[in-house]
Design an enzyme around this catalytic site. Sequence first.
Site, PDB file in Angstrom:
ATOM      1  N   SER A  59       0.753  -1.192   0.161  1.00 46.14           N
ATOM      2  CA  SER A  59      -0.021   0.078   0.048  1.00 46.14           C
ATOM      3  C   SER A  59       0.808   1.336  -0.124  1.00 46.14           C
ATOM      4  O   SER A  59       1.923   1.352   0.567  1.00 46.14           O
ATOM      5  CB  SER A  59      -0.796  -0.094   1.195  1.00 46.14           C
ATOM      6  OG  SER A  59      -1.427   1.185   1.523  1.00 46.14           O
TER       7      SER A  59
ATOM      8  N   TYR B  22      -1.854  -0.067  10.717  1.00 48.89           N
ATOM      9  CA  TYR B  22      -1.913  -0.586   9.267  1.00 48.89           C
ATOM     10  C   TYR B  22      -0.587  -0.654   8.435  1.00 48.89           C
ATOM     11  O   TYR B  22      -0.369  -1.313   7.906  1.00 48.89           O
ATOM     12  CB  TYR B  22      -3.290   0.092   8.770  1.00 48.89           C
ATOM     13  CG  TYR B  22      -3.189  -0.269   7.251  1.00 48.89           C
ATOM     14  CD1 TYR B  22      -3.901  -1.445   6.730  1.00 48.89           C
ATOM     15  CD2 TYR B  22      -3.055   0.605   6.232  1.00 48.89           C
ATOM     16  CE1 TYR B  22      -4.130  -2.004   5.528  1.00 48.89           C
ATOM     17  CE2 TYR B  22      -3.202   0.049   4.786  1.00 48.89           C
ATOM     18  CZ  TYR B  22      -3.625  -0.823   4.416  1.00 48.89           C
ATOM     19  OH  TYR B  22      -3.728  -1.089   3.258  1.00 48.89           O
TER      20      TYR B  22
ATOM     21  N   GLU C 244       0.164   3.683   1.726  1.00 46.52           N
ATOM     22  CA  GLU C 244       0.356   4.225   3.207  1.00 46.52           C
ATOM     23  C   GLU C 244       1.567   3.780   3.723  1.00 46.52           C
ATOM     24  O   GLU C 244       1.977   4.483   4.651  1.00 46.52           O
ATOM     25  CB  GLU C 244      -0.845   3.365   3.747  1.00 46.52           C
ATOM     26  CG  GLU C 244      -2.155   3.924   3.892  1.00 46.52           C
ATOM     27  CD  GLU C 244      -2.384   5.344   4.394  1.00 46.52           C
ATOM     28  OE1 GLU C 244      -1.866   5.542   5.864  1.00 46.52           O
ATOM     29  OE2 GLU C 244      -2.897   6.189   3.843  1.00 46.52           O
TER      30      GLU C 244
END
Length: 340
Positions: free
Chosen positions: A129, A152, A131
């Site tokens: 990701s 996460y 992120e």
Amino acid sequence: MRKAIVTGAAGQDGSYLCELLLDKGYEVHGIVRRTSSGGETRLTHLEHDPNASGRFFLHHGDQLDTGRLVQLLSKVEPDEFYNLAAQSHVRVSFEIPESTVDVTGVAPLRALESIRLLGLETRFYQASSSEMFGSTNPPQNELSPLHPRSPYACAKVLAHHLTVNYRESYGLHAVSGILFNHESPRRGENFVTRKITKAVSAIVRGEQQHLFLGNLDAKRDWGFAGDYVEAMWRMLQADSPDDFVVATGEAFSVQQFCDLAFGHVGLKWQDYVRYDARFERPAEVDHLLGDASKAKAILDWTPTVSFEELVTRMVDADLQSSDKSVVDLTTEHNDAHSHS
Ligand code: G4F
């Protein structure tokens, strides 16, 4: 016939990927977690599709259950394994950090290690990701430093490095797709884009008065999920395993998303959107903007849906849906519900 296993098959990406693989003639084995909330609605059409008959199988499984994974891997002996399952909600990961890291960060290790110990030739795709870049300045590419800002994102960094490590240590054909945000009418309702488009449609119907949101200034590089599963597949077809950023190369703020979504039905977002601090995160990711030139050069992948088209498609789909919602089978709870 080539065979693929897809974890997280009932999610947005899983459903698009299962469709794509079936279209390409694969035998597809989707792994879904049993939940009390009902059927796998994003997959129902595939279960009844005559073209997929005898080639589409759903198996119950859990990211925490190595025995089940080994059983399915030995039985199917897949050519390709797409690891899409995760606790994928960033804000929720601050509430349930430990289980998030287990499901999102450690579970990919279970899959990699199982493939290795079983001696399978399976090609492995890890859903990494954007992120992971967190506070790294944009634009971000495969060489940008990782600075995760949530449990996460930390879990995704762990899984990303494990994927690279299994490739380098054991020669597994393992790839990490670093996908920037990707949306669609199938997006879970607790992610900001779908939360907005659902609210626009509810406001138009007179069923909702306000939309409560957190930080409107965050910028994201938003693409169409259907395009992104094509990139996943292309990554596993490449001769040598590698890591790729998948993105549109354009970023817009949450406020700009609101502007377009409300504007599409002739409304001004300022009249409906209200601030609610509960949707803020302890640490925010301010600006994600991907540079996907490597994917373009090596995989010949480019996005086909513009930001504006994506927003209008999502609003139109929610307006047309007489059904109230697609059941969200992901593990996170729903922002909308937590607010009611
Ligand atoms: O839609 P979001 O929850 O997505 P986020 O955090 O960017 O993560 C998504 O994309 C990642 C890829 O970059 C995936 F790895 C991840 O699994 C997920 O799919 O939030 C987007 C932005 C954030 O800055 C958030 O603070 O919207 C802001 N926001 C403002 N109000 C809100 C809200 N987000 C949510 N979910 N709900 C709000 O009310």
